[in-house]
Design a protein around this motif. Structure first.
Motif, PDB file in Angstrom:
ATOM      1  N   ARG A  55       0.935  -1.194  -0.161  1.00  0.00           N
ATOM      2  CA  ARG A  55      -0.143  -0.003   0.000  1.00  0.00           C
ATOM      3  C   ARG A  55       0.957   1.242   0.008  1.00  0.00           C
ATOM      4  NH1 ARG A  55      -5.413  -1.179   1.315  1.00  0.00           N
ATOM      5  NH2 ARG A  55      -5.712   0.838   1.897  1.00  0.00           N
ATOM      6  N   LEU A  56       1.989   1.000   0.778  1.00  0.00           N
ATOM      7  CA  LEU A  56       2.807   2.278   0.745  1.00  0.00           C
ATOM      8  C   LEU A  56       3.428   2.501  -0.656  1.00  0.00           C
ATOM      9  CD1 LEU A  56       4.308   4.436   2.877  1.00  0.00           C
ATOM     10  CD2 LEU A  56       6.114   2.777   2.962  1.00  0.00           C
ATOM     11  N   ALA A  57       3.956   1.451  -1.237  1.00  0.00           N
ATOM     12  CA  ALA A  57       4.266   1.611  -2.898  1.00  0.00           C
ATOM     13  C   ALA A  57       3.369   2.268  -3.611  1.00  0.00           C
ATOM     14  CB  ALA A  57       4.777   0.237  -3.249  1.00  0.00           C
ATOM     15  N   ILE A  58       2.171   1.821  -3.580  1.00  0.00           N
ATOM     16  CA  ILE A  58       1.175   2.411  -4.485  1.00  0.00           C
ATOM     17  C   ILE A  58       0.876   3.846  -4.046  1.00  0.00           C
ATOM     18  CG2 ILE A  58      -1.328   2.337  -4.998  1.00  0.00           C
ATOM     19  CD1 ILE A  58      -1.044  -0.629  -4.475  1.00  0.00           C
ATOM     20  N   THR A  59       0.886   4.365  -2.756  1.00  0.00           N
ATOM     21  CA  THR A  59       0.831   5.712  -2.251  1.00  0.00           C
ATOM     22  C   THR A  59       2.041   6.453  -2.717  1.00  0.00           C
ATOM     23  OG1 THR A  59      -0.322   4.909  -0.362  1.00  0.00           O
ATOM     24  CG2 THR A  59       0.553   7.145  -0.235  1.00  0.00           C
ATOM     25  N   MET A 114       3.561  10.725  -9.108  1.00  0.00           N
ATOM     26  CA  MET A 114       2.764  11.188 -10.392  1.00  0.00           C
ATOM     27  C   MET A 114       2.698  12.598 -10.501  1.00  0.00           C
ATOM     28  SD  MET A 114      -0.318   8.626 -10.734  1.00  0.00           S
ATOM     29  CE  MET A 114      -1.345   9.816 -11.910  1.00  0.00           C
ATOM     30  N   ALA A 115       2.789  13.220  -9.282  1.00  0.00           N
ATOM     31  CA  ALA A 115       2.555  14.794  -9.258  1.00  0.00           C
ATOM     32  C   ALA A 115       3.929  15.568  -9.429  1.00  0.00           C
ATOM     33  CB  ALA A 115       1.744  15.037  -7.960  1.00  0.00           C
ATOM     34  N   LEU A 116       4.814  14.734  -9.403  1.00  0.00           N
ATOM     35  CA  LEU A 116       6.438  15.293  -9.362  1.00  0.00           C
ATOM     36  C   LEU A 116       6.556  16.545 -10.564  1.00  0.00           C
ATOM     37  CD1 LEU A 116       8.896  13.959  -7.790  1.00  0.00           C
ATOM     38  CD2 LEU A 116       9.441  12.895  -9.764  1.00  0.00           C
ATOM     39  N   PRO A 117       6.911  17.674  -9.809  1.00  0.00           N
ATOM     40  CA  PRO A 117       7.205  18.723 -10.712  1.00  0.00           C
ATOM     41  C   PRO A 117       8.316  18.407 -11.688  1.00  0.00           C
ATOM     42  CG  PRO A 117       7.210  19.398  -8.481  1.00  0.00           C
ATOM     43  CD  PRO A 117       7.048  17.863  -8.671  1.00  0.00           C
ATOM     44  N   ILE A 171      11.953   9.837 -18.771  1.00  0.00           N
ATOM     45  CA  ILE A 171      11.725   8.447 -18.038  1.00  0.00           C
ATOM     46  C   ILE A 171      11.311   8.620 -16.601  1.00  0.00           C
ATOM     47  CG2 ILE A 171      12.597   6.275 -17.813  1.00  0.00           C
ATOM     48  CD1 ILE A 171      14.045   6.498 -20.295  1.00  0.00           C
ATOM     49  N   ILE A 172      12.267   9.156 -15.836  1.00  0.00           N
ATOM     50  CA  ILE A 172      12.049   9.321 -14.553  1.00  0.00           C
ATOM     51  C   ILE A 172      11.154   9.816 -14.081  1.00  0.00           C
ATOM     52  CG2 ILE A 172      13.087  10.172 -12.402  1.00  0.00           C
ATOM     53  CD1 ILE A 172      15.845   9.714 -13.605  1.00  0.00           C
ATOM     54  N   LEU A 173      10.427  11.088 -14.904  1.00  0.00           N
ATOM     55  CA  LEU A 173       9.259  11.890 -14.691  1.00  0.00           C
ATOM     56  C   LEU A 173       8.096  10.927 -14.814  1.00  0.00           C
ATOM     57  CD1 LEU A 173       8.182  14.739 -14.391  1.00  0.00           C
ATOM     58  CD2 LEU A 173       7.794  14.765 -16.848  1.00  0.00           C
ATOM     59  N   VAL A 174       8.019  10.085 -15.884  1.00  0.00           N
ATOM     60  CA  VAL A 174       6.724   9.663 -16.396  1.00  0.00           C
ATOM     61  C   VAL A 174       6.635   7.880 -15.889  1.00  0.00           C
ATOM     62  CG1 VAL A 174       5.948  11.097 -18.295  1.00  0.00           C
ATOM     63  CG2 VAL A 174       7.396   9.083 -18.514  1.00  0.00           C
ATOM     64  N   ALA A 190      -1.425   8.860 -22.647  1.00  0.00           N
ATOM     65  CA  ALA A 190      -1.285   9.832 -21.554  1.00  0.00           C
ATOM     66  C   ALA A 190      -0.023  10.348 -21.104  1.00  0.00           C
ATOM     67  CB  ALA A 190      -2.101   9.539 -20.159  1.00  0.00           C
ATOM     68  N   THR A 191       0.875   9.131 -21.166  1.00  0.00           N
ATOM     69  CA  THR A 191       2.425   9.289 -21.037  1.00  0.00           C
ATOM     70  C   THR A 191       2.980  10.195 -21.850  1.00  0.00           C
ATOM     71  OG1 THR A 191       2.443   7.153 -19.924  1.00  0.00           O
ATOM     72  CG2 THR A 191       4.664   7.970 -20.442  1.00  0.00           C
ATOM     73  N   PHE A 192       2.653   9.832 -23.387  1.00  0.00           N
ATOM     74  CA  PHE A 192       3.084  10.522 -24.194  1.00  0.00           C
ATOM     75  C   PHE A 192       2.805  11.989 -24.161  1.00  0.00           C
ATOM     76  CE2 PHE A 192       2.908  12.446 -28.608  1.00  0.00           C
ATOM     77  CZ  PHE A 192       4.274  12.141 -29.030  1.00  0.00           C
ATOM     78  N   GLY A 193       1.558  12.119 -23.764  1.00  0.00           N
ATOM     79  CA  GLY A 193       1.062  13.747 -23.658  1.00  0.00           C
ATOM     80  C   GLY A 193       1.904  14.472 -22.542  1.00  0.00           C
ATOM     81  N   ARG A 194       2.150  13.771 -21.492  1.00  0.00           N
ATOM     82  CA  ARG A 194       2.930  14.302 -20.403  1.00  0.00           C
ATOM     83  C   ARG A 194       4.255  14.788 -20.858  1.00  0.00           C
ATOM     84  NH1 ARG A 194       3.634  16.746 -15.694  1.00  0.00           N
ATOM     85  NH2 ARG A 194       4.567  15.610 -13.766  1.00  0.00           N
ATOM     86  N   VAL A 195       4.771  13.929 -21.570  1.00  0.00           N
ATOM     87  CA  VAL A 195       6.298  14.366 -21.946  1.00  0.00           C
ATOM     88  C   VAL A 195       6.422  15.304 -22.958  1.00  0.00           C
ATOM     89  CG1 VAL A 195       7.501  12.339 -21.011  1.00  0.00           C
ATOM     90  CG2 VAL A 195       6.710  12.228 -23.350  1.00  0.00           C
TER      91      VAL A 195
END
Lengths: 347, 231
Positions: free
Chosen positions: B60-64, B70-73, B108-111, B162-167
């Motif tokens: 559960r901690l890993a999922i959190t 995901m919100a990493l600036p 990669i690290i971002l997404v 969505a990943t492509f959209g983010r990068v």
């Protein structure tokens, strides 16, 4: 009954001892001991929430017990991933509502065969043979996820049979199918057992349906096995002719009951009330297991009707409601009682 | 509003005329973002599946943690990777800073958390009987996960989109690790930021149109894929 002989003589496939499955500290299954023999059809009967699905998941090695042991074909179940995969390939579970992967029925039936590296030509033959067995050959190229409830169950049985496992575990195989399909499923499972020699272990909340399919049934209630309600118990002496299949149990009153497969000498048997057949009138012929008697009591029981007959011996019969209505039997009527060999269980 | 109309007209002209500078920027963006999307998907999807199916302490901690990441600036990732890739950093001698590889690494690290979370959500929503069926038919854990992933392919495809959209839309990593070097690491977003700084909107608007068109195109492809596979 060949099944009766198989049951008493074949080696155990599952030997369960002290099996416990707990969720959050609460025991949902606690089976002290259970044995399933190779080649038999065994039914686990119990109400919803009795732990039937949990038991099948454990027997399919998809879940691990909290405590206890399951021995399969004489060996303890391994705990390593590779050993578990090998074991699962011998015990196929059919879910209450089976799911199919996207694609055709053929592709779904080939899934397990490909995993077993069965060559393509052999795969095609096995798929067609299994679909023939369940009468689903015309659905070979149909989209598996668009089949109806009854077709899905039949295709799921074919998918399991194609893999030639040692045991097929069926979780509530008649859930969500109509009466006609229920009878068809019972016939299919019986055929699979007889023709392929595959052990069948199924669960059902429907005791009547289970009685028609399996000679041996165990009852599960609140996670525990409860003793079978032995009734119609008789003792006598088994006499056999030249063919052991012709065994007859002679009661002290002189009445003769069929006792195929039983060894000569003193024996105690139980007559399953669900198998006893009743018909208004006097018997047309005199044969072992055919008696004449008077109905002394009729009462409702679990959706069926229990009828007590005085036929020199006192005998209980349980009929499903629809069959009872057709029979028109009332208290005081003279009836012909027929005890088929399948009704006899050695006790 | 006048400048927007003028710039839009000029932008359309640039696009129709296949302006070489515009094409080069789009090419760099596609190479960098395409690479990072593919690599992040190859790593992130199995990671999501593994977290979904494996039972381990701290799940559960890993999922959190994944959800939080995901919100990493983008600038935080940029800073972090910069610390490793700069001349004084641990990986400084590799000379990766201000290269496309550095941008790909940062993205990669971002997404990866995004990709893994999408995969986790996609297979968690799926009926658990699919996996049990695969296992009971004789599949090992990896083959069973692959069978489940195939059943969740539409949701996974949406995750990849969505990943492509983010990068393709991010600017922090591309700017901090790529350096916005013309013809080399200049992407659509970094070029737009630069053009804005210069007060020149023609190219910026043109790139904006292309960026939106690309995002629309990717989603259209995913949508068509979903529609075609369902029928």
């Amino acid at each position: 009954m060949s099944r009766a002989i198989l049951t008493s003589t074949s080696a155990p496939l599952y030997e369960i001892s002290g099996l416990v499955r707990a969720h959050g500290g609460k025991k949902v299954l606690d089976v002290a001991a259970l044995e399933v023999r190779q080649g038999e059809i065994c039914g686990v009967v119990g109400p919803n929430g009795a732990g039937k699905t949990t038991l099948l998941s454990l027997l399919a090695f998809l879940d691990r017990p909290t405590a206890g042991e399951i021995r399969f074909a004489g060996k303890p179940a391994p705990s390593d991933a590779r050993g578990l995969v090998a074991l699962r390939r011998q015990a196929v579970l059919i879910h209450q509502h089976p799911v199919f992967f996207s694609g055709t029925v053929k592709k779904n039936l080939e899934f397990g065969l490909k995993l077993r590296k069965v060559p393509e030509a052999r795969r095609a033959a096995l798929v067609e043979e299994s679909l023939d067995l369940v009468g689903m050959r015309p659905f070979l190229h149909a989209r598996a996820q668009s089949l109806s409830g009854g077709e899905t169950m039949r295709a799921a049985i074919a998918r399991a049979v194609a893999l030639s496992p040692r045991v097929i575990l069926c979780d509530e195989p008649t859930a969500g199918v109509d009466d006609q399909a229920r009878a068809a499923v019972a016939r299919l499972l019986s055929n699979v057992n007889r023709e392929k020699g595959i052990t069948i272990l199924f669960t059902s909340h429907d005791a009547f349906w289970a009685r028609n399919l399996a000679r041996r049934r165990v009852r599960l209630y609140e996670g525990r096995l409860v003793p079978p309600a032995w009734e119609n118990l008789f003792h006598g002496t088994v006499e056999t002719g030249p063919d052991p299949g012709d065994g007859v149990l002679v009661l002290p009153s002189g009445l003769r009951l069929p006792a195929p497969g039983l060894s000569p000498g003193p024996a105690r048997v139980a007559v399953d009330p669900a198998f006893v057949e009743l018909e208004k009138g006097e018997p047309a012929r005199n044969a072992p297991g055919v008696l004449s008697g008077t109905v002394i009591q009729v009462g409702m029981e679990n959706g069926g009707v229990r009828i007590l007959v005085d036929a020199v011996i006192s005998l209980s019969a349980v009929l499903p409601m629809d069959r009872y209505r057709k029979s028109g039997i009332l208290a005081g009527d003279r009836v012909q009682v027929r005890i088929p060999p399948a009704a006899i269980q050695e006790n | 509003m006048g400048y927007l109309t003028q710039s839009t007209a000029a932008a359309v002209h640039l696009i129709i005329g296949a302006d070489p500078e515009l094409l080069e920027i789009v090419r760099v963006s596609l190479v960098v973002c395409g690479s990072s999307t593919v690599i992040a998907s190859v790593l992130g999807i199995p990671m999501g599946l593994a977290i979904a199916f494996a039972e381990f302490p701290g799940k559960r901690l890993a999922i959190t943690l994944l959800n939080t990441l995901m919100a990493l600036p983008t600038v935080v990732v940029g800073l972090l990777v910069y610390a490793f890739l700069s001349r004084r950093g641990l990986l400084g001698p590799l000379g990766l800073l201000y290269t496309k590889r550095a941008m790909v690494l940062g993205q990669i690290i971002l997404v990866i958390p995004l990709c893994a979370t999408f995969a986790l959500a996609a297979v968690s929503r799926l009926d658990p009987r699919f996996r049990q069926t695969a296992l009971t038919l004789g599949a090992g854990p990896v083959r069973a996960a692959a069978a489940v992933a195939w059943e969740a392919r539409f949701a996974l495809a949406a995750g990849v989109a969505a990943t492509f959209g983010r990068v393709i839309a991010e600017v922090g990593v591309a700017m901090m690790l790529g350096g916005n070097v013309k013809g080399f690491t200049r992407t659509m977003t970094t070029a737009m930021a630069l053009e804005y700084d210069k007060g020149q909107f023609d190219l910026a608007v043109a790139l904006g149109i292309v960026l939106m068109a690309l995002s629309f195109g990717v989603n259209l492809v995913v949508h068509l894929f979903q529609g075609r596979m369902r029928t």
